[in-house]
Motif scaffolding. Structure first.
Motif, short mmCIF file in Angstrom:
data_model
loop_
_atom_site.label_atom_id
_atom_site.label_comp_id
_atom_site.label_asym_id
_atom_site.label_seq_id
_atom_site.Cartn_x
_atom_site.Cartn_y
_atom_site.Cartn_z
N THR B 589 -55.47 30.16 23.82
CA THR B 589 -54.94 28.94 24.43
C THR B 589 -53.62 28.61 23.75
N ARG B 590 -52.59 28.43 24.55
CA ARG B 590 -51.29 28.09 23.97
C ARG B 590 -51.03 26.60 24.17
N LEU B 591 -50.61 25.95 23.10
CA LEU B 591 -50.36 24.51 23.15
C LEU B 591 -48.86 24.25 23.11
N THR B 592 -48.43 23.30 23.88
CA THR B 592 -47.00 22.96 23.87
C THR B 592 -46.68 22.15 22.61
N HIS B 595 -48.14 18.72 22.48
CA HIS B 595 -49.55 18.63 22.85
C HIS B 595 -50.27 17.50 22.11
N GLU B 607 -54.62 23.94 32.89
CA GLU B 607 -54.28 25.29 32.45
C GLU B 607 -53.16 25.84 33.30
N TRP B 611 -51.30 28.51 28.87
CA TRP B 611 -50.87 27.22 28.35
C TRP B 611 -51.78 26.09 28.81
N ARG B 613 -51.04 22.33 29.74
CA ARG B 613 -49.93 21.41 29.95
C ARG B 613 -50.46 20.04 30.35
N THR B 647 -42.92 25.59 28.32
CA THR B 647 -43.66 26.77 28.78
C THR B 647 -42.81 27.70 29.62
N THR B 710 -42.87 29.85 34.20
CA THR B 710 -43.91 29.94 33.18
C THR B 710 -44.76 31.18 33.39
N THR B 739 -39.34 32.05 23.94
CA THR B 739 -40.15 31.01 24.58
C THR B 739 -40.81 30.10 23.55
N GLU B 740 -41.39 30.71 22.52
CA GLU B 740 -42.08 29.91 21.50
C GLU B 740 -41.13 29.33 20.47
#
Lengths: 95, 981
Positions: B589-592, B595, B607, B611, B613, B647, B710, B739-740
Motif C-alpha cells: 500500500t502506497r501512502l501519499t 496521508h 484505492e 495508492w 488517495r 500519485t 497515476t 514519483t516518490e
C-alpha cells in the motif's frame, strides 16, 4: 528461470518484465517512403520459432537494463544475454 | 493392533487424539494412520464415487484412501493423508465423504448404482438442457462428489517463502540420498538434503535389514547425525520437493509446524522454498503398486511393503492373521518381516508358478486371490490355487505387491520421457533429464540397498566432478544386494469389480469401457475414466490402468506409454503458495505525503492502484458523500482548493538530447518548447492507440520533468527506457523516476495565486504576466525550501501545482492550510477532482482506456505529421481514421436530475436495444453542482457533427434508460478564461 545479466550476473527471471521478440529493436523510419507497410510488418509479423528465440527482457526490479536474451523456447535454455543497447548499436541504430 | 516389541516410537509417552468423534491413544513417532491401526481402526474413509468403505493402502505420500479432514475451525484442512500426519497431542481428524457416519454412509447407495456411474458418466448423463447445469446438475454433483470440505473461516496461521542455494540438492533421504549427501558433504560441498518424511532414512526405517552390521534404521540415524554436524549441509525433513523448474530451480514445501497443534509464536505453518541448485540428485525411491482383483478395496487390503513398514517402523499390524499376495520376491520379504515380529502369515499367494519357498509359512505358487469378504473390513480372501482348486483364508489383512515403480515425478517435470524396463517391469527415468539433474537408487530402478548406496555415492561424485571437484570413492557399507525377481501380473481375471484407482473409484470395467468407446490413448483414458487424477495423481494406480489398456489394445506397455507427471508432486496448500501475500499484505500500500494529515481530517480514502488517495473530506453535518463533494467543488471554483496529486507519475529527463527524445516519445511537438514552459503531451503506442497523457515541463535546456497518469507511471517509464535503450541508444538522455521523490499539491481556484504568494519566497513574480498559464519554474518557498512550481490546471481554474521534496510534503500541506485559511481554503479529494475534470471535458482513465485514438478524443490534430514519433504512422491507418469514428462528447440528461450511468450505451431515440444500433457509450458521469445537473462524457459516432441531438442512453445492467442531449465536452468555461486569469 535464471537470466545471466551481462552486468550483474545471474538474476532470477522474477526481477524482469518480458516484452517479446527482439525484432522490436528494428523500428522503421516513420518518415520514409512506405512507412505504413514497414510499421505493419514491424508490429504484427513475428516469427514464433520452436528453438532459439531472441527476446527482450527488462530488468525492472533491478538496474533497468533492457536485455536481448537468446532462449531456446523448447528447453528454456538461455544461451546468451546482451545489453539491448549494444545490440541496437550493432544493428546500426546508433548515431 | 500394536506389536509387543520394536518400532521407532516412544512407548514411554502416550498422546491422545480424536478420530471420527472417538478418543484414542498413540505414541510420539506415530502417524495418524499407524496410530489408528494400532487402535484396530481399519475403516478410515469412504470412497469418492461409490462411497465404499476404505482403509489405508500405503504408508507414505502416495496414499489414495485414508484422506481425512484435519483440525477444526479456521485450521480445518481437507484431503490430508493420514499416512503423512505426524501424531500430536490433541489431534482431531474427521473422515471424509461419509454421511451420516463412517460406518453407515447414505450415499453408499451409489455402490448399488455402479452400473450407471461408469466412465464418462458426467459426459453422458448431464447433457441437456443447458439451463439445468447451473441449477440442478452442478449442485448435485458438487454435493455428492468432491473430496472433503473446506472451511470458510480465515486461516489463522502464517506462511513464509524462502530462497536457498546449494551445490547439490539431494531429494529423498533413503539409502541413496543419505549416501549421496554423505559423499558430497564429506567433500565440503554445500548440500541440501530434503525428505518429505519427518524421519530421514526412507525404506531403511521400514525394512528389517542390516547395513554395515547394524540395523538399517540405526545406520540411517548415524548418517543423519554425521550430516547434522556438517555446517555446509542443510537437513530438511518434513520438506517435499514438489517441482523441478527451469535452470536448476526446485520448489519445496517445508511443513514447519504441521506436526504441532498450533505453530509456535512467530513460526509459520509452512514455508515455500525456492531452491537454486547447481546440481540435483533425485533419490525419491520407488512406489509399490497393487494387483487388481475382485473387491480388492476392503479396509485391511494394503500394499505389502506398507504392511511391512507399519510392522517394522511403527510396530503395528492391522490384524494378527495376514496373508501376502505377490508377483515378486519383495512380497516374501514382507512375509518374513511380519513373521519375525510375531504376526501370523497364513500364506504367501504368489502368482508365479516357480515361486521360491519361504520358511515359516506356506507359499501358494501359481495361485491368485479371486475375491474378498468383510463389509467394513477384510475377513477372508478366496484363493484359486495353481491346481485350480479354491481355498478360503480367514485373514484380517492382505499385503499386495504387484512390483515397484521408480518414483518418476520430478524426472518428468522438464520434458523427461520415461522408458520401459522389462527387467523390473516398470518405467524408469529416460535419458533426457533437466539440466543438472541425475537420479540414483530405486528412483532409477536400482532396487537393492547396496545398489542404492552405490548409485547415491556415484551420483554425488559425478555431480561434484561436473562442478570441478574430484571426490574419492567412499567405502560403501555392506548391505543386501538381492536381484529384482518379478513376473509381471496386473490383475486377476473375473467379472466382479476390481479396483485400479482407489481414489477415483476406477475399475477394470471402466478401462474396458473407455477402450470400447475409443478412448485408448493414455491421455484420453485418464480424462475419460479419471484414472490417475485427484490428490494422489494415480501414484499407485496409473500403471495398472495402462497395463489393462495395453492388454485390450494388444500393445506392449512400452508402446502404450504413460501420462506425463507435472508439478506438484504432492498437493501444495494455496496458503503456502501465497505466503505472506494475503489480506492487507496481498500487495503493498502506497501512502501519499499528506496521508497522515488527511486522516486527521477524517478523509475517506480510495484505492488508486497501490495508492490510497483521499476521496473526499466529510465535514460535520454532511451525511452523504455527494454533499461533501459538491461543497468541495463549489468552494474550489469560488475561492481555492488543494489536492494531493503526488500519485501522478513523474519522470526526470535530462541530457543534451532530452528535447529530441521527448519529441519522438510524444506525438505532438516538444522540441521547441521554451525553457520555463509546460506543454500538454499525448503518448501513443506504436499501433497508434493513445497510451497516456501528461505534461512536459522544461526546467532547463537539457532538463525536463514529465508527468504521467497515476495508473501508467510504471508502464510509461518502462516504455521510455525501451525507447532510450533499444530504439535510440545514442541519444544523450538519462531518465529517472521521481514519483516518490516529490510531494506535489494542486492549488486550484481564483484565490490560488493569493495563497501561493504567501508561500513563495520574495522576489518571484507570480503575476499573470510574470508567471502565465503553462509556465514552470524552480522556486524557493517558506524561507528557503526548494520547490518546483507549474501553472497547470486539471480543474479548469486558475491553478498551480507545487512540488517539494517528499519529506516536506506533510509540512507543506499543513502550511498551505494555514496560509489559505483566510481564503477558506478547502481540501478536495479524487471525487471533486473527477467532477471538475468532467466539467472541463478533460480525458482521464475512462477515455484513455487502451482502445481510443487521438482522433476519438478530439485531439487528432495533435499528432504531428512533421516528425517521426512513436505511434504516429499507424495512427493514420485507414481503419483508425474511419469517417464514422467515435468522438468525445458531453452528455446532459433531458431531465437534469436523472443520473447517467457510466457504461450506458447510446442509441438513436426509439431504436431497439441491440448491438447493431449502438452509437457509442458513456465513459464518465457525475453531478455538476455548478450546472445543477447530472452530466457525462462519452464517445458517439460522428459526435462532433451531432451537437444538440437527443439520444437514448440505456444501461440494461442498472435498469436505467433515459434521454440525453449531446453537447460539447467542455461544460464549464469552454473558452478557458478562468485558467488564464
Amino acid at each position: 528461470m535464471i537470466i545471466p545479466h551481462p552486468l550483474l550476473g545471474p538474476c532470477d527471471a522474477q526481477e524482469f518484465t518480458y516484452l517479446g521478440d527482439a525484432s522490436l529493436i528494428a523500428r522503421p523510419d516513420g518518415m520514409a517512403e512506405g512507412a505504413a507497410d514497414a510499421f505493419h510488418d514491424y508490429l504484427y509479423l513475428r516469427d514464433n520459432p520452436a528453438g532459439l528465440h531472441r527476446e527482450l527482457w527488462y530488468h525492472e526490479q533491478g538496474d533497468r537494463s533492457w536485455l536481448v536474451v537468446t532462449r531456446n523456447t523448447l528447453t528454456h535454455e538461455i544461451v546468451k544475454a546482451e545489453l539491448a543497447r549494444d545490440v541496437a548499436r550493432a544493428e546500426g541504430r546508433g548515431r | 493392533m500394536r506389536l509387543q516389541h520394536g518400532g521407532q516410537i516412544d512407548r514411554g509417552q502416550k498422546i491422545s487424539f480424536r478420530f471420527d468423534g472417538q478418543y484414542y491413544k498413540g505414541h510420539p513417532g506415530d502417524t495418524l494412520a499407524s496410530a489408528l491401526l494400532a487402535n484396530d481402526v481399519r475403516l478410515m474413509g469412504r470412497s469418492f464415487k461409490y462411497h465404499r468403505p476404505r482403509g489405508v493402502l500405503a504408508a507414505g505420500s502416495e496414499e489414495p484412501n485414508a484422506l481425512v479432514e484435519l483440525r477444526t475451525g479456521g485450521r480445518q484442512e481437507p484431503n490430508t493423508r493420514a499416512t503423512m500426519v505426524e501424531l500430536f497431542d490433541g489431534l482431531q481428524a474427521m473422515p471424509q465423504n461419509a454421511w451420516p457416519s463412517l460406518r453407515f454412509d447414505a450415499l453408499a447407495i451409489n455402490d448399488r448404482l455402479s452400473n450407471f456411474l461408469t466412465a464418462g458418466f458426467y459426459y453422458k448423463t448431464f447433457m441437456w438442457p443447458a439451463v439445468f447445469w447451473e441449477k440442478l446438475y452442478e449442485p448435485i454433483i458438487r454435493r455428492a462428489a468432491g473430496l472433503g470440505s473446506i472451511t470458510t473461516r480465515p486461516d489463522p496461521d502464517s506462511y513464509d517463502k524462502g530462497y536457498l542455494h546449494c551445490d547439490l540438492l539431494v531429494i529423498g533421504a533413503g539409502p541413496a540420498g543419505l549416501m549421496a549427501a554423505l559423499t558430497a558433504g564429506r567433500a565440503g560441498a554445500r548440500v541440501i538434503l530434503a525428505d518429505e518424511d519427518f524421519r530421514m532414512g526412507g525404506r531403511l526405517n521400514a525394512d528389517r535389514q542390516t547395513i554395515a552390521d547394524m540395523a538399517g534404521a540405526d545406520w540411517a540415524a548415524q548418517a543423519v547425525a554425521e550430516l547434522a554436524q556438517m555446517p555446509h549441509v542443510r537437513l530438511m525433513p518434513r520438506c517435499t520437493v514438489f517441482g523441478a523448474f527451469d535452470h536448476g530451480i526446485y520448489g519445496a514445501v517445508e511443513r514447519v509446524s504441521d506436526h504441532l497443534a498450533t505453530p509456535p509464536e512467530g513460526k509459520p505453518r509452512q514455508t515455500l522454498w525456492r531452491i537454486y541448485s547447481k546440481r540435483a540428485l533425485v533419490c525419491a525411491g520407488a512406489i509399490e503398486r497393487p494387483i487388481a482383483f475382485a473387491n480388492n478395496d476392503r479396509p485391511g487390503i494394503m500394499l505389502a511393503g506398507a504392511l511391512r513398514a507399519y510392522a517394522n517402523r511403527w510396530a503395528v499390524s492391522p490384524a494378527q492373521d495376514v496373508a501376502i499376495f505377490t508377483n515378486n520376491d519383495t512380497g516374501h520379504r514382507s512375509a518374513a518381516d511380519l513373521m519375525a515380529l510375531g504376526v501370523h502369515v497364513a500364506a504367501v499367494i504368489d502368482t508365479r508358478p516357480d515361486a521360491p519357498p519361504l520358511a515359516g509359512t506356506e507359499v501358494l505358487a501359481g495361485a491368485q486371490v479371486t475375491d474378498s469378504a468383510g463389509r467394513l473390513g477384510l475377513r477372508a480372501v478366496t484363493v484359486r490355487l495353481g491346481n485350480g482348486q479354491s481355498r478360503k483364508l480367514s485373514v484380517g489383512a492382505l499385503g499386495v505387491s504387484g512390483g515397484w515403480n521408480p518414483n518418476l515425478g520430478l524426472t518428468c517435470h522438464q520434458r523427461g520421457r520415461p522408458l520401459w524396463d522389462e527387467g523390473i517391469a516398470a518405467f524408469i527415468p529416460g535419458a533426457t533429464l533437466a539440466p543438472g539433474m541425475a537420479v540414483a537408487g530405486a528412483a532409477m530402478g536400482q532396487f537393492s540397498t547396496h545398489a542404492a548406496l552405490a548409485t547415491g555415492a556415484e551420483g554425488a561424485r559425478a555431480a561434484l566432478a561436473d562442478l570441478g571437484h574430484n571426490t574419492p570413492a567412499p567405502d560403501l557399507p555392506r548391505a543386501e544386494d538381492a536381484p529384482t525377481r518379478i513376473t509381471p501380473f496386473w490383475h486377476v481375471a473375473g467379472t466382479k469389480r476390481a479396483w485400479l484407482d482407489f481414489q477415483n473409484d476406477v475399475t477394470i470395467k471402466d478401462v474396458k469401457l473407455a477402450h470400447q468407446e475409443g478412448f485408448e490413448a493414455v491421455e484420453h483414458l485418464k480424462r475419460y475414466t479419471t484414472l490417475g487424477m485427484a490428490t494422489d495423481q494415480g501414484k499407485t494406480a496409473n500403471l495398472g490402468g495402462l497395463a489393462v489398456m495395453a492388454e485390450l489394445t494388444g500393445q506392449s506397455i512400452a508402446q502404450t506409454g504413460t501420462t506425463m507427471f507435472r508439478p506438484p508432486y504432492t498437493p501444495v496448500a494455496l496458503g503456502a503458495l501465497a505466503g505472506r501475500s494475503s489480506g492487507r499484505d496481498f500487495r503493498p500500500t502506497r501512502l501519499t505525503p499528506s496521508h497522515h494529515w488527511a486522516r486527521e481530517q477524517s478523509a475517506v480514502f480510495v484505492e488508486a492502484g497501490l495508492w490510497l488517495r483521499a476521496q473526499y473530506f466529510p465535514r460535520a453535518g454532511e451525511s452523504h458523500w455527494r454533499e461533501s463533494v459538491d461543497r468541495e467543488v463549489l468552494a474550489t471554483r469560488a475561492s481555492v482548493g488543494v489536492c494531493d496529486v503526488t500519485t501522478l507519475g513523474k519522470v526526470d529527463v535530462q541530457g543534451r538530447d532530452a528535447a529530441e527524445f521527448l519529441n519522438r516519445i510524444y506525438c505532438n511537438g516538444m522540441a521547441k518548447l521554451a525553457v520555463g514552459r509546460v506543454r500538454y503531451g499525448l503518448m501513443l503506442r506504436e499501433d497508434g492507440i493513445v497510451f497516456d497523457d501528461g505534461t512536459a515541463a522544461r526546467l532547463a535546456e537539457d532538463h525536463f520533468v514529465v508527468t504521467t497518469t497515476t495508473a501508467n507511471a510504471v508502464p510509461v517509464f518502462r516504455h521510455m527506457e525501451f525507447a532510450r535503450q533499444c530504439l535510440w541508444p545514442d541519444l544523450d538522455v538519462q531518465l529517472i523516476s521521481t514519483t516518490e521523490a516529490w510531494a506535489q499539491f494542486a492549488l486550484a481556484g481564483p484565490k490560488s495565486r493569493a495563497v501561493l504568494e504567501r508561500l513563495v519566497d520574495g522576489g518571484f513574480d507570480l503575476s499573470n504576466a510574470g508567471f502565465p498559464f503553462m509556465a514552470c519554474a524552480e522556486v524557493s518557498i517558506c524561507n528557503g525550501c526548494r520547490a518546483r512550481l507549474f501553472r497547470i490546471s486539471f480543474s479548469g481554474e486558475l491553478a498551480y501545482e507545487l512540488a517539494v521534496p517528499a519529506r516536506y510534503g506533510d509540512a507543506l500541506i499543513r502550511k498551505i492550510m494555514e496560509v489559505g485559511a483566510d481564503y477558506d481554503i478547502t481540501p478536495y479529494g479524487t471525487e471533486a477532482l473527477g467532477v471538475m475534470r468532467i466539467e472541463k471535458g478533460h480525458a482521464a482513465g475512462g477515455e484513455l482506456n487502451g482502445t481510443t485514438t487521438a482522433r476519438n478524443l478530439g485531439l487528432g490534430r495533435m499528432v504531428s505529421t512533421a516528425k517521426d514519433s512513436i505511434g504516429a504512422v499507424l495512427s493514420r491507418r485507414e481503419g483508425l481514421a474511419a469517417p464514422d469514428g467515435l468522438e468525445l462528447v458531453g452528455l446532459r440528461p433531458v431531465n437534469p436530475q436523472s443520473q447517467i450511468p457510466a457504461g450506458a450505451h447510446l442509441l438513436a431515440q426509439g431504436a431497439a436495444l441491440v448491438a447493431a444500433n449502438d452509437l457509442g457509450h458513456v465513459t464518465a458521469s457525475c453531478y455538476s453542482p455548478n450546472l445543477g445537473s447530472y452530466i457525462a462524457l462519452g464517445f458517439v459516432k460522428n459526435g462532433a457533427a451531432r451537437m444538440g441531438e437527443t439520444l437514448r442512453a440505456a444501461s440494461p445492467l442498472t435498469g436505467v434508460d433515459l434521454e440525453v442531449q449531446i453537447t460539447s465536452p467542455h461544460f464549464y468555461d469552454p473558452e478557458g478564461e478562468r485558467l488564464r486569469a
